[in-house]
Enzyme design. Structure first.
Site, PDB file in Angstrom:
ATOM      1  N   TYR A   1       0.847  -1.196   0.000  1.00 27.72           N
ATOM      2  CA  TYR A   1       0.000   0.000   0.000  1.00 27.72           C
ATOM      3  C   TYR A   1       0.884   1.249   0.000  1.00 27.72           C
ATOM      4  CZ  TYR A   1      -3.682  -3.376   0.894  1.00 27.72           C
ATOM      5  OH  TYR A   1      -4.540  -4.447   0.794  1.00 27.72           O
TER       6      TYR A   1
ATOM      7  N   GLY B   1      -4.536 -13.836  13.705  1.00 27.29           N
ATOM      8  CA  GLY B   1      -5.659 -13.277  12.967  1.00 27.29           C
ATOM      9  C   GLY B   1      -6.737 -14.289  12.683  1.00 27.29           C
TER      10      GLY B   1
END
Length: 430
Positions: free
Chosen positions: A174, A325
């Site tokens: 990103y 996660g």
């Protein structure tokens, strides 16, 4: 089990922020927000369930700091003060269960589409993403400065909304990571060139954020140890970046690997750190250890880590916090079960990646936990107990039996074969 996990279940500190244990829920996109990025009850109840389960810190998903950087539909947004009340509902729900909560500040850069943002794609340089397509427009020097302010203002809003910390998303290809990488940053101004120039954008974000949030609000940076693409960021430079970020005022580093383009390599079983079931567990720990060797601030590691592995990683000094996660999607009660010495009841993540990473555009689910995304419904006790007969021992039948029993019914399950599992039995052969 609890007695053997003394380090994992012990308190930890990031900056001046104390966590009740060293298990962290890392940022994972859920797509539970409204189309314009507002927090929903579904999102609040989902994250609150993980806090109720005993995790030390909840880090909510990549949250857009600027309209040009939105990465997906129904992503969370924090680019205006109007989002603060909804985010405050979320922080209050999580903190009521004793967890700390952080928000990941995000700009997609070239890894998005004009269909999503309604704006031209922007990036450090005019280098297209082979996955997303489209030719990004190179940001001007002045525009980069404006995005520094956008990140810092988002952090200000996060603090106002009750978050305990922020994480700047500099990993996974990103925008911040695009500035780090020599593959995507071909600039000739102060934001490009050598590793110091390519880190300037992140350094300015940290310093401006610190001005707005004060000295006692942790700033975490998620960064790649390697991009896993030709010409991208490699470990030697990421170690230098880690030292620079620490000097700039970062309070912790969250280490991952990979970008969107890393997925194009068929030999790569762990693009963006999301390991397939055939990838060895703990495959990213060595990267975190290499980064930790360069800094004094805490390091968070991730990568299909089991509780026992996490304990050893912490004891060996390879990291300071363990991120779980997908496992906390599969079983949000994992920390509590460890605390009460009941590891046998933990529902394991099978790392299928089918409904977590595979369903980001439509809303994350879990193939082994049907409650994911439906936490708002709850399982209420029945008014009248009944005898329930369930015929067949496949996954759906077993889930129906489990839910009916939890609600208070007397359940009998019949399966004609000698083994439960239905078609999963033959499905396990490969």
């Amino acid at each position: 089990m609890a007695s053997t996990l003394n380090r994992l279940l012990s308190p930890g500190t990031i900056g001046c922020l104390k966590l009740r244990n060293r298990i962290v829920l890392p940022p994972m996109v859920r797509s539970y927000a409204t189309p314009d990025g507002m927090v929903t009850r579904k999102m609040v109840d989902h994250y609150a369930a993980r806090a109720k389960g005993g995790v030390g810190m909840v880090m909510i998903e990549a949250t857009s700091v600027h309209p040009s950087g939105k990465g997906w539909h129904q992503g969370v947004v924090i680019d205006h003060d109007k989002y603060i009340p909804g985010l405050n509902d979320l922080t209050e729900a999580v903190k009521s269960w004793g967890s700390r909560i952080a928000v990941q500040l995000h700009h997609a850069g070239r890894q998005t589409s004009s269909v999503i943002t309604g704006m031209p794609i922007v990036a450090p340089s005019t280098v297209p993403c082979r996955v997303m397509g489209g030719l990004p427009r190179e940001l001007t020097t002045a525009e980069v400065g404006e995005l520094v302010e956008a990140f810092a203002q988002a952090a200000r809003r996060a603090k106002a909304a009750g978050f305990d910390a922020v994480e700047v998303h500099g990993a996974h290809g990103y925008l911040v990571g695009q500035f780090f990488s020599p593959n995507t940053n071909r600039r000739t101004d102060k934001y490009g060139g050598d590793v110091n120039g390519r880190t300037t954008f992140a350094v300015e974000i940290i310093r401006r954020t610190r001005e707005l949030v004060g000295p006692n609000f942790p700033i975490i940076v998620r960064m790649n140890a390697t991009d896993l693409v030709a010409g991208g960021l490699e470990l030697d430079e990421s170690q230098q970046i880690a030292r620079i970020l620490q000097a700039a005022g970062a309070d912790a580093l969250n280490i991952s690997v990979g970008t969107y383009e890393a997925r194009l390599n068929p030999d790569n079983g762990s693009a963006m750190g999301i390991a397939a079931m055939y990838v060895p567990r703990g495959h990213l720990v060595a990267y975190a250890a290499q980064i930790k060797s360069q800094v004094k601030i805490p390091v968070i590691t991730v990568g299909s880590i089991t509780p026992a592995m996490g304990e050893e990683i912490l004891k060996q000094g390879k990291a300071d916090f363990i991120a779980m996660g997908r496992q906390l999607l599969a079983d949000p009660e994992l920390p509590n079960k460890l605390m009460r010495n009941d590891p046998a009841s933990i529902r394991p993540c099978i790392r299928c990646n089918e409904f977590c990473s595979g369903k980001v555009p439509t809303g994350v689910r879990c193939s082994v936990n049907a409650e994911v995304g439906f936490e708002s419904y709850g399982l209420k006790p029945v008014f009248k107990q009944k005898k329930v007969l369930i015929v067949g021992g496949g996954p759906a039948a077993m889930e129906a039996a489990r839910v009916a029993a939890i609600r208070g019914h007397k359940v009998v399950l019949y399966e004609k074969n000698s083994q439960l599992g239905g078609h999963l039995v033959e499905g396990t052969v490969p």
